[in-house]
Design a protein around this motif. Structure first.
Motif: not given
Length: 184
Positions: A45-52, A153-168
């Motif tokens: 997790f620490d090696s992933l690009l993180q959303p702002a 859950l809405c906030f977590a879903a947004i973060l989850n999606w952003q992690v996916h976009v930043l780290n395909p």
């Protein structure tokens, strides 16, 4: 005295349920996160690009403790609503959405399946909304206690999606193993 139970007896019944459900949900949530390695220091997790918008790690632990506590109180209210028409449905919906909640951390943090975790969180959100609606038909207070969870859950879903976009390719990412090398 035509009542089956006095107000004090009903209040104590709720307190007993709450003393069971609140610690149970907090413990199970903590256990799920612990098993998944979702605490600080998860190298993957620490090696992933993180959303702002990613908050510091301690915020998640604090938020989830509060949310599990509120969900435990909501569940206690429903468990205490003996004879309520939709009580069984509400308990079943809550149980399924909570089980999905417990699976999310291992799926994301341990199995590294970011996109599958996103699908799961959307499923959780749909179940949590249904649970909240049914809770509201039984006891309004129980539904209101679920609202912060829905927002998170809405906030977590947004973060989850952003992690996916930043780290395909996050599923393929293998962080370096820590090494101890002594040079002479």
């Amino acid at each position: 005295m035509g009542e089956l139970a006095s107000r004090a007896q009903l209040r104590m019944s709720f307190v007993r349920w709450a003393l069971f459900t609140v610690p149970l949900l907090i413990f199970l949530g903590f256990l799920s996160g612990r098993v998944a390695g979702s605490s600080t220091g998860n190298r993957w997790f620490d090696s992933l690009l993180q959303p702002a918008a990613m908050p510091p790690g301690w915020v998640f632990g604090a938020a989830w403790a509060v949310l599990y506590g509120l969900m435990g109180l909501a569940l206690a209210i429903i468990l205490n609503a003996r004879g309520a028409r939709l009580r069984g449905t509400a308990i079943a919906l809550f149980s399924v959405q909570f089980l999905a909640n417990l699976v999310w951390s291992p799926l994301f943090f341990a199995a590294h399946h970011v996109l599958a975790a996103f699908a799961l969180i959307l499923f959780m959100l749909a179940l949590a909304i249904a649970t909240t609606v049914v809770f509201g038909r039984i006891r309004t207070a129980a539904a209101w206690l679920m609202v912060p969870y829905l927002a998170w859950l809405c906030f977590a879903a947004i973060l989850n999606w952003q992690v996916h976009v930043l780290n395909p390719q996050a599923e393929m990412l293998v962080p370096d193993q820590p090494r101890t090398q002594i040079e002479l």
